[in-house]
Design a protein around this motif. Structure first.
Motif, PDB file in Angstrom:
ATOM      1  N   HIS A  10      25.984 -48.377  35.553  1.00  0.00           N
ATOM      2  CA  HIS A  10      25.088 -49.454  35.964  1.00  0.00           C
ATOM      3  C   HIS A  10      25.533 -50.769  35.322  1.00  0.00           C
ATOM      4  CE1 HIS A  10      22.338 -46.139  37.174  1.00  0.00           C
ATOM      5  NE2 HIS A  10      22.828 -45.569  36.098  1.00  0.00           N
ATOM      6  N   GLU A  11      24.802 -51.844  35.645  1.00  0.00           N
ATOM      7  CA  GLU A  11      25.117 -53.158  35.102  1.00  0.00           C
ATOM      8  C   GLU A  11      23.828 -53.908  34.848  1.00  0.00           C
ATOM      9  OE1 GLU A  11      28.437 -56.535  36.127  1.00  0.00           O
ATOM     10  OE2 GLU A  11      27.177 -55.833  37.768  1.00  0.00           O
ATOM     11  N   TYR A  12      23.773 -54.543  33.678  1.00  0.00           N
ATOM     12  CA  TYR A  12      22.603 -55.351  33.341  1.00  0.00           C
ATOM     13  C   TYR A  12      23.083 -56.662  32.734  1.00  0.00           C
ATOM     14  CZ  TYR A  12      18.133 -56.802  31.362  1.00  0.00           C
ATOM     15  OH  TYR A  12      16.999 -57.519  31.044  1.00  0.00           O
ATOM     16  N   ASP A  13      22.746 -57.770  33.371  1.00  0.00           N
ATOM     17  CA  ASP A  13      23.185 -59.091  32.922  1.00  0.00           C
ATOM     18  C   ASP A  13      24.695 -59.143  32.718  1.00  0.00           C
ATOM     19  OD1 ASP A  13      20.698 -60.191  33.040  1.00  0.00           O
ATOM     20  OD2 ASP A  13      20.304 -60.123  30.890  1.00  0.00           O
TER      21      ASP A  13
END
Length: 327
Positions: A10-13
């Motif tokens: 996943h990716e966050y910011d």
């Protein structure tokens, strides 16, 4: 059993991270397709079309599982099994281990067990990088960086291989596969030369490949990438995941060396790369501050890979198996 096959990404910011789902919470579905209703004369071609189509379906890295299984029935007692895994959770070494474990499960009674010990992961991942099992100290990091900086100083950023059309502004993944065989007697002669010159068959093959690249491009400074298993610890031998690393091996053909001299150069370059293999390639590119170009890969654009053995076949009691090539 394996963390990698229960991992999503996943990716966050703008920061990527990985989530490992607990054992027993991930179902790997089996897609089944019966082709017996298709005319026998058309069945093989249709089977190949469906295999190719199934293999090309993309993955969503945030959605489990990142392994798909498809079974095609082409005769009353003949089937084709397609295993498709995303490279982020499975390298070539892992695929061999996966086939070995599937064979072992089929050999057990009905492939059913109530023993929790047999179903727990054989290796639990630690740290943030599933593909980099070795954590480097500051001293080791600087030692590796010093070697690669010296090894790649002044290396050409783009290989000058002549092509029949212009390189696209943005690198495409379109390609073709050309299969051919090297006669057995040639391979045997190559083994004897390698043994006499105290090099491996990989080193001899890489030296020969470098000559070909040099003659085609009129360059004498050749950088070729090669993958390395990166499984130095005993516990990594049976681990499924993306552990391999990539080494940029730079060889000089300056001075028109003899083949024996070139073999010595390739041996030194290869052994030096092996000794400094624990620095992740992506970290090397970042540390060297390589200027990135969407039209080509950094540091090298040609790879050389030698697989020491073909993939093992599934060994299922009462079933004869063989590999099927899918482009």
């Amino acid at each position: 059993k394996h963390d990698a096959l229960r991992s999503s990404f996943h990716e966050y910011d703008g920061v990527p991270f990985k989530t490992i789902t607990p054992p027993g919470k991930t179902a790997i579905s089996l897609a089944y397709d019966d082709l017996l209703d298709i005319a026998a004369s058309e069945r093989e071609a249709e089977c190949h079309r469906r295999l190719t189509r199934a293999a090309r379906v993309t993955f969503d890295l945030a959605q489990l599982p990142l392994l798909r299984i498809t079974l095609l029935r082409i005769e009353a007692n003949e089937h084709v099994l397609l295993l498709t895994a995303h490279h982020i959770v499975c390298d070539d070494w892992s695929l061999r281990q996966l086939l070995h474990e599937i064979s072992a499960e089929y050999a057990s009674p009905l492939s059913v067990t109530s023993n929790a010990e047999e179903n727990k992961p054989s290796v639990t991942e630690t740290g943030s990088s599933p593909w980099q099992p070795v954590v480097l100290s500051d001293h080791e990091l600087q030692e590796h960086l010093s070697y690669w900086r010296e090894h790649l100083a002044g290396a050409p950023s783009l290989h000058a291989l002549p092509t029949d059309r212009l390189r696209p502004a943005v690198h495409q993944m379109n390609g073709r596969l050309h299969r051919f065989s090297i006669p057995g007697q040639v391979v045997e002669r190559a083994r004897k030369v390698a043994q006499a010159e105290r090099v491996t068959l990989f080193m001899l093959g890489l030296a020969t490949f470098n000559i070909l690249l040099s003659r085609c491009s009129q360059q004498d400074d050749i950088v070729v990438g090669t993958p390395i298993g990166n499984r130095s610890r005993p516990e990594d031998q049976t681990r499924i995941g993306l552990l391999l690393n990539t080494l940029p091996l730079r060889t000089s053909l300056a001075g028109n060396p003899t083949f024996r001299e070139l073999l010595r150069r390739v041996r030194d370059v290869t052994l030096g790369g092996y000794a400094h293999q624990n620095l992740p390639f992506e970290q090397l590119v970042s540390e060297l501050e390589v200027e990135r170009n969407p039209g080509h890969a950094p540091l090298f654009q040609v790879m050389f890979v030698l697989l020491n053995e073909s993939l093992p076949v599934l060994r299922i009691p009462g079933v004869t198996t063989r590999p099927v090539a899918v482009d």
